[in-house]
Design a protein around this motif. Structure first.
Motif, PDB file in Angstrom:
ATOM      1  N   ASN A  68      12.229   0.240  -8.770  1.00  0.00           N
ATOM      2  CA  ASN A  68      11.944   0.263 -10.210  1.00  0.00           C
ATOM      3  C   ASN A  68      13.183  -0.123 -11.007  1.00  0.00           C
ATOM      4  O   ASN A  68      14.312   0.109 -10.575  1.00  0.00           O
ATOM      5  CB  ASN A  68      11.472   1.652 -10.642  1.00  0.00           C
ATOM      6  CG  ASN A  68      10.262   2.117  -9.859  1.00  0.00           C
ATOM      7  OD1 ASN A  68       9.369   1.324  -9.582  1.00  0.00           O
ATOM      8  ND2 ASN A  68      10.236   3.388  -9.491  1.00  0.00           N
ATOM      9  N   LEU A  69      12.960  -0.681 -12.178  1.00  0.00           N
ATOM     10  CA  LEU A  69      14.054  -1.022 -13.079  1.00  0.00           C
ATOM     11  C   LEU A  69      14.302   0.160 -14.005  1.00  0.00           C
ATOM     12  O   LEU A  69      13.380   0.626 -14.697  1.00  0.00           O
ATOM     13  CB  LEU A  69      13.685  -2.269 -13.899  1.00  0.00           C
ATOM     14  CG  LEU A  69      14.756  -2.782 -14.878  1.00  0.00           C
ATOM     15  CD1 LEU A  69      15.996  -3.223 -14.118  1.00  0.00           C
ATOM     16  CD2 LEU A  69      14.209  -3.932 -15.708  1.00  0.00           C
ATOM     17  N   LYS A 115      11.802 -10.416  -6.366  1.00  0.00           N
ATOM     18  CA  LYS A 115      10.968 -11.322  -5.584  1.00  0.00           C
ATOM     19  C   LYS A 115       9.510 -11.155  -5.985  1.00  0.00           C
ATOM     20  O   LYS A 115       9.002 -10.040  -6.093  1.00  0.00           O
ATOM     21  CB  LYS A 115      11.138 -11.049  -4.088  1.00  0.00           C
ATOM     22  CG  LYS A 115      10.496 -12.110  -3.214  1.00  0.00           C
ATOM     23  CD  LYS A 115      10.883 -11.944  -1.767  1.00  0.00           C
ATOM     24  CE  LYS A 115      10.295 -13.063  -0.911  1.00  0.00           C
ATOM     25  NZ  LYS A 115      10.687 -12.922   0.515  1.00  0.00           N
ATOM     26  N   GLY A 116       8.850 -12.283  -6.216  1.00  0.00           N
ATOM     27  CA  GLY A 116       7.446 -12.253  -6.618  1.00  0.00           C
ATOM     28  C   GLY A 116       7.239 -12.255  -8.107  1.00  0.00           C
ATOM     29  O   GLY A 116       6.104 -12.283  -8.582  1.00  0.00           O
ATOM     30  N   ARG A 143       4.038  -1.070 -15.306  1.00  0.00           N
ATOM     31  CA  ARG A 143       3.892   0.262 -15.895  1.00  0.00           C
ATOM     32  C   ARG A 143       5.275   0.810 -16.252  1.00  0.00           C
ATOM     33  O   ARG A 143       6.270   0.350 -15.709  1.00  0.00           O
ATOM     34  CB  ARG A 143       3.204   1.214 -14.914  1.00  0.00           C
ATOM     35  CG  ARG A 143       1.763   0.838 -14.575  1.00  0.00           C
ATOM     36  CD  ARG A 143       1.223   1.720 -13.477  1.00  0.00           C
ATOM     37  NE  ARG A 143       1.926   1.502 -12.216  1.00  0.00           N
ATOM     38  CZ  ARG A 143       1.861   2.303 -11.167  1.00  0.00           C
ATOM     39  NH1 ARG A 143       1.143   3.392 -11.218  1.00  0.00           N
ATOM     40  NH2 ARG A 143       2.529   2.034 -10.070  1.00  0.00           N
ATOM     41  N   PHE A 144       5.315   1.783 -17.143  1.00  0.00           N
ATOM     42  CA  PHE A 144       6.606   2.389 -17.467  1.00  0.00           C
ATOM     43  C   PHE A 144       6.427   3.863 -17.790  1.00  0.00           C
ATOM     44  O   PHE A 144       5.333   4.325 -18.150  1.00  0.00           O
ATOM     45  CB  PHE A 144       7.280   1.655 -18.630  1.00  0.00           C
ATOM     46  CG  PHE A 144       6.763   2.028 -19.997  1.00  0.00           C
ATOM     47  CD1 PHE A 144       7.428   2.965 -20.787  1.00  0.00           C
ATOM     48  CD2 PHE A 144       5.606   1.442 -20.506  1.00  0.00           C
ATOM     49  CE1 PHE A 144       6.951   3.307 -22.038  1.00  0.00           C
ATOM     50  CE2 PHE A 144       5.124   1.770 -21.756  1.00  0.00           C
ATOM     51  CZ  PHE A 144       5.806   2.708 -22.528  1.00  0.00           C
ATOM     52  N   ARG A 154       8.094  -0.021 -13.728  1.00  0.00           N
ATOM     53  CA  ARG A 154       7.593  -0.342 -12.393  1.00  0.00           C
ATOM     54  C   ARG A 154       6.940  -1.721 -12.437  1.00  0.00           C
ATOM     55  O   ARG A 154       6.017  -1.947 -13.199  1.00  0.00           O
ATOM     56  CB  ARG A 154       6.587   0.702 -11.933  1.00  0.00           C
ATOM     57  CG  ARG A 154       7.188   2.099 -11.823  1.00  0.00           C
ATOM     58  CD  ARG A 154       6.116   3.158 -11.579  1.00  0.00           C
ATOM     59  NE  ARG A 154       6.704   4.474 -11.413  1.00  0.00           N
ATOM     60  CZ  ARG A 154       7.049   5.273 -12.420  1.00  0.00           C
ATOM     61  NH1 ARG A 154       6.857   4.872 -13.660  1.00  0.00           N
ATOM     62  NH2 ARG A 154       7.586   6.458 -12.192  1.00  0.00           N
ATOM     63  N   ILE A 155       7.421  -2.620 -11.598  1.00  0.00           N
ATOM     64  CA  ILE A 155       6.965  -4.011 -11.629  1.00  0.00           C
ATOM     65  C   ILE A 155       6.503  -4.442 -10.248  1.00  0.00           C
ATOM     66  O   ILE A 155       7.296  -4.510  -9.309  1.00  0.00           O
ATOM     67  CB  ILE A 155       8.094  -4.975 -12.079  1.00  0.00           C
ATOM     68  CG1 ILE A 155       8.789  -4.451 -13.328  1.00  0.00           C
ATOM     69  CG2 ILE A 155       7.542  -6.373 -12.318  1.00  0.00           C
ATOM     70  CD1 ILE A 155      10.082  -5.164 -13.639  1.00  0.00           C
ATOM     71  N   GLY A 156       5.244  -4.743 -10.113  1.00  0.00           N
ATOM     72  CA  GLY A 156       4.703  -5.404  -8.919  1.00  0.00           C
ATOM     73  C   GLY A 156       5.154  -4.855  -7.591  1.00  0.00           C
ATOM     74  O   GLY A 156       5.064  -3.663  -7.327  1.00  0.00           O
ATOM     75  N   SER A 157       5.701  -5.744  -6.736  1.00  0.00           N
ATOM     76  CA  SER A 157       6.025  -5.406  -5.356  1.00  0.00           C
ATOM     77  C   SER A 157       7.315  -4.604  -5.250  1.00  0.00           C
ATOM     78  O   SER A 157       7.970  -4.317  -6.239  1.00  0.00           O
ATOM     79  CB  SER A 157       6.154  -6.690  -4.528  1.00  0.00           C
ATOM     80  OG  SER A 157       7.267  -7.436  -4.978  1.00  0.00           O
ATOM     81  N   ASN A 158       7.711  -4.280  -4.020  1.00  0.00           N
ATOM     82  CA  ASN A 158       8.914  -3.474  -3.785  1.00  0.00           C
ATOM     83  C   ASN A 158      10.100  -4.270  -3.274  1.00  0.00           C
ATOM     84  O   ASN A 158      11.124  -3.703  -2.923  1.00  0.00           O
ATOM     85  CB  ASN A 158       8.606  -2.357  -2.782  1.00  0.00           C
ATOM     86  CG  ASN A 158       7.740  -1.288  -3.402  1.00  0.00           C
ATOM     87  OD1 ASN A 158       7.841  -1.043  -4.596  1.00  0.00           O
ATOM     88  ND2 ASN A 158       6.891  -0.670  -2.603  1.00  0.00           N
TER      89      ASN A 158
END
Length: 408
Positions: A68-69, A115-116, A143-144, A154-158
């Protein structure tokens, strides 16, 4: 606008863009927008004080943590300091997820990488505001959450790449067994056919189109392939709706409507109900079907009215019944989390012409009574529409999971 220059500019852009599409003279607003964009705004002493208060928060650090960022600030954040929205940039063919945060940066603008994801950029949009823009060529899940001094995005993949260093997290996203499924959404009525006219003149065709679009966006974000029989205010014949679904080889067909009763019963009649096609001759099913079938009398003649129902067999009826149950349960659960007086009007069978001819499980969802004052106001509300659509999407997902378990 409470001296919020960003909100003022956003509103001016919306007015001018919409006005041009509707062929309305918005030249005054266009001039004001142009002037605002090309001149430096002068603030009074009182306004400068307010601005200083808004921009007193400083961004201290940016880091990736557990995929997560995280943005860490020097002071406690208020809810109204964060504005999040998403849009589609048609020119660049990019889906954009935008965060406007009333704060300032201690460092220069940064381009982050994951990535992605096509682009992630954090910059000082104006002296008052940080802007985080996440862009991708296809929809992604963003999401945040807000902690006292932290925003977690929270963005897409890990899988993350940051400053040329790659981090691979062990947790894997589970493979979706239903991501190849095709869904056709059918917002009822449209164009010359307004559908039911309800409380305060609300029109069924507008309400169900808005809900249909919300459902489409949610399902697409979850990985499904989604089509709509109409995505604007135009009329589609009943028999052409299922023909469209058949051409797309859809796995399920969901027709979205809003119910109605006479003024005498409007205040006491409300609730959500879901129908699937059958030979039912119950008085309630016949009443609802008569309203929804009336939009295209030619198709009613084409199908031979009541006599056609005698030719129906059990093909897809059992699966449609199970789909209707899953949609009904999940939608009610979603709505009851946020709203009171949500009524379960049941899963029913009925002779709906729009479902005739579908070569896949097909249902008709009556999202509520547009004639009931409380329910009509909710059906017109964007937040309620999203909550309802989220419930329908959960029902779709539950149906496919149940399909795999029971193999029906």
């Amino acid at each position: 606008m409470n001296n919020n220059n960003w909100l003022r500019l956003k509103s001016l852009r919306g007015i001018t863009r919409t006005g041009k599409k509707l062929h309305i003279d918005v030249s005054v607003y266009a001039k004001e927008l142009s002037k605002s964009l090309h001149t430096k705004k002068r603030y009074s002493a009182k306004q400068r004080t307010k601005i200083k208060i808004k921009s007193s928060h400083k961004l201290q650090s940016i880091l990736w943590k557990n995929g997560n960022l995280e943005l860490l600030f020097d002071k406690k954040l208020q809810n109204n300091q964060i504005n999040y929205y998403n849009k589609y940039d048609a020119k660049r063919k990019m889906y954009q997820y935008i965060f406007n945060i009333h704060a300032s940066m201690l460092t220069k603008s940064q381009t982050l990488r994951k990535k992605g994801v096509s682009n992630i950029k954090l910059s000082q949009y104006n002296p008052n505001m940080l802007r985080l823009v996440i862009e991708n060529s296809s929809p992604i899940k963003v999401r945040f959450s807000k902690k006292p001094t932290k925003i977690i995005v929270r963005i897409g993949s890990n899988k993350i790449i940051h400053n040329s260093v790659q981090y691979q997290h062990r947790s894997k996203t589970p493979t979706r067994i239903d991501r190849d499924k095709i869904i056709v959404i059918d917002p009822g009525h449209g164009g010359k056919d307004p559908g039911a006219i309800g409380y305060r003149g609300y029109k069924e065709k507008n309400v169900v189109l808005a809900i249909g679009k919300e459902l489409r966006n949610i399902l697409k974000a979850r990985g499904y392939k989604v089509y709509m029989t109409r995505d604007g205010d135009y009329f589609v014949k009943l028999r052409n709706r299922t023909k469209f679904a058949n051409r797309k080889n859809a796995d399920i067909f969901i027709s979205i409507h809003a119910n109605a009763v006479s003024k005498h019963d409007a205040k006491k009649t409300y609730g959500l109900e879901t129908y699937y096609l059958s030979k039912s001759r119950s008085s309630r099913a016949k009443r609802v079907a008569a309203i929804e079938n009336s939009s295209d009398l030619i198709d009613m003649n084409y199908y031979g009215k009541e006599s056609f129902l005698n030719t129906l067999n059990s093909h897809n009826i059992i699966a449609a019944n199970k789909l209707a149950i899953d949609l009904q349960r999940s939608t009610l659960a979603s709505l009851k989390k946020r709203y009171k007086y949500v009524k379960d009007a049941g899963v029913r069978e009925g002779p709906f012409w729009v479902l005739v001819g579908a070569q896949m499980p097909a249902v008709l969802v009556e999202t509520g009574f547009i004639t009931n004052p409380r329910e009509a106001k909710r059906l017109e509300n964007r937040t309620y529409q999203k909550t309802l659509a989220r419930g329908l999407a959960d029902g779709v997902q539950r149906y496919f999971i149940n399909c795999r378990k029971s193999r029906y």
